[in-house]
Design an enzyme around this catalytic site. Structure first.
Site, short mmCIF file in Angstrom:
data_model
loop_
_atom_site.label_atom_id
_atom_site.label_comp_id
_atom_site.label_asym_id
_atom_site.label_seq_id
_atom_site.Cartn_x
_atom_site.Cartn_y
_atom_site.Cartn_z
N HIS A 126 -34.60 -41.63 3.52
CA HIS A 126 -34.32 -41.87 2.10
C HIS A 126 -33.12 -42.79 1.91
CE1 HIS A 126 -31.41 -38.42 2.55
NE2 HIS A 126 -30.71 -39.16 1.71
N ASP A 157 -38.04 -37.59 7.08
CA ASP A 157 -36.81 -38.16 6.52
C ASP A 157 -35.90 -38.72 7.61
OD1 ASP A 157 -35.03 -38.99 4.64
OD2 ASP A 157 -34.44 -37.00 3.94
N SER A 241 -25.76 -38.43 4.04
CA SER A 241 -27.13 -38.49 4.55
C SER A 241 -27.22 -39.34 5.81
CB SER A 241 -28.06 -39.08 3.49
OG SER A 241 -28.07 -38.28 2.33
#
Length: 451
Positions: A126, A157, A241
């Site tokens: 993402h 992901d 992230s």
């Protein structure tokens, strides 16, 4: 033929229907959790291997991915660990599914990545989804370098990046050559981990500490898939992230999402999922997806239901309610079968299997970690008889796609009408509360059509 939605779109307040900017760190949306809890779907959102090669299947990608075949001989230790963690800058543009011939305005986001092989970085999918330009910056450096996406698995992901500029890897004022981080195993409960990354609020490296709270099958918000994940109580914020979760100098997970409206509940991707992604990319040159039996099932906690199906006191399992007819499973299993074992592992009546000492996990984790094209031995109870079958496991494809990252929408114009394939991204154009705002018939097809 895919279900289609006819859109007669006049240029009217685009902001009213425009999808808001995707957060840099996915959060577990309550509506999606309620939806996934309402029925047990055996991970049917994975996509089959694409017929057309991914856009990142280039000579640069092939050279970078070749390093996956060899394990590193030297790993970063001590202060070298920080030198192997980078900040990722992404310029992206999401497609506009209401006006499929154009994209939404470009936006910028940041994330974190780290070295796992020679000239290969690992981050979250993402972070680089729908990217048009990606740059990375080393710890303690003021220089950004152009990076290329060479592999991505949106279902898990995870994404792989490489940088062609030799100066990025060798370094000068940055502190010398970058070494890969060592990949470990699933940490134990209450074990302390450090999450390293570049969260919003500053430009320097941030380190937060926490402990492992639990290991379970969790929804990956980025692609609405359900895979193994590790919950920790370390702060994970937008920008974290793709950053590593460390136990000492060893990576035990990749930070990827948090739980909204909760204090310090974050999630990291465990190493079995990471290794499954890396092995898939190494074998095929791209990620095909995770495996699934393609079944909808229910738990067998009710003793009256177990007696009605002729189950003995020592037997346990889950009952199959529906099977996708396009799968190889449909040629073997039947509606009403009780799935008792998968690859020799007994399935409890609540759908869990033994994981570690005093720990259990949902049995679908066994399926999703199997390599594509492999076989699995299953034991079922049918009409009072115990039967065993060998099933071939492959990724599945749903009629209504759950995600279409890194793809331009297809559309057909006829007599002033614009036809587009029905997909979740199209429904997301109706806003965060798309399940209430979008047409009910389309929502029903998106949520309840599986073949």
């Amino acid at each position: 033929m895919p279900a289609c939605a006819a859109v007669l779109q006049q240029h009217r307040q685009q902001q009213q229907h425009a999808r808001p900017q995707a957060p840099q760190l996915p959060s577990l949306v309550p509506q999606l959790r309620q939806l996934s809890a309402s029925r047990h779907i055996c991970n049917s959102t994975a996509a089959k291997a694409p017929v057309i090669k991914p856009k990142w299947d280039t000579e640069t990608a092939r050279r970078a991915l070749a390093s996956l075949a060899e394990e590193p001989t030297e790993f970063a230790r001590g202060v070298e660990v920080l030198d192997s963690i980078v900040k990722v800058y992404t310029v992206y543009s999401r497609p506009d599914y209401f006006l499929p011939w154009q994209n939404h305005p470009k936006r910028e986001s940041t994330g974190t990545g780290f070295v796992i092989r020679d000239r290969l970085l690992l981050t979250n999918a993402h972070v680089v989804a729908d990217q048009t330009y990606v740059t990375v910056k080393r710890h303690g450096s003021g220089t950004k370098y152009r990076a290329d996406v060479v592999g991505v698995g949106h279902d898990v992901d995870l994404a792989l990046l490489t940088v062609e500029d030799e100066a990025f890897w060798e370094g000068s004022e940055e502190g010398g050559p970058m070494k890969p981080l060592q990949l470990g195993d699933v940490p134990q409960l209450q074990e302390q981990v450090l999450v390293v990354g570049y969260p919003t609020g500053g430009d320097n490296t941030s380190i937060t500490s926490g402990v492992v709270s639990r290991v379970e099958v969790t929804q990956y918000v980025h692609a609405a898939s359900h895979l193994m994940a590790i919950q920790i109580d370390a702060a994970i914020n937008p920008g974290n992230s793709g950053g590593p979760a460390l136990r000492g100098d060893v990576v035990v997970g990749v930070a990827f999402q948090n739980l909204p409206h909760a204090d310090n509940i974050g999630y990291i991707i465990p190493l079995p999922v990471v290794r499954r992604f890396l092995s898939e990319v190494m074998l095929y040159g791209h990620y095909r997806g995770f495996c699934s039996l393609g079944i909808v099932f229910q738990t067998m906690d009710n003793p009256h239901l177990r007696r009605a199906l002729g189950m003995a006191a020592h037997q346990s399992g889950v009952m199959i309610n529906r099977i996708q007819p396009t799968t190889s499973t449909a040629q073997v299993l039947r509606k009403g079968d009780v799935l008792m074992e998968f690859d020799g592992v007994a399935i409890a009546n609540d759908g869990t299997v033994h994981f570690r000492a005093r720990e259990r996990i949902f049995f679908t984790s066994l399926i999703t970690l199997k390599p594509t094209g492999s076989t699995a031995r299953v034991k079922v109870l049918r009409g009072g008889s115990v039967l065993e079958y060998d099933l071939q496991l492959d990724p599945l494809q749903t009629l209504v796609p759950v995600h279409k990252y890194d793809q331009l929408p297809s559309y057909f114009i006829y007599a002033g009408l614009v036809f587009v394939p029905l997909s979740r991204p199209y429904l997301h154009e109706y806003g965060d509360d798309w399940m209430s705002n979008s047409p009910r018939r389309l929502v029903d097809k998106a949520l309840n059509t599986h073949h």
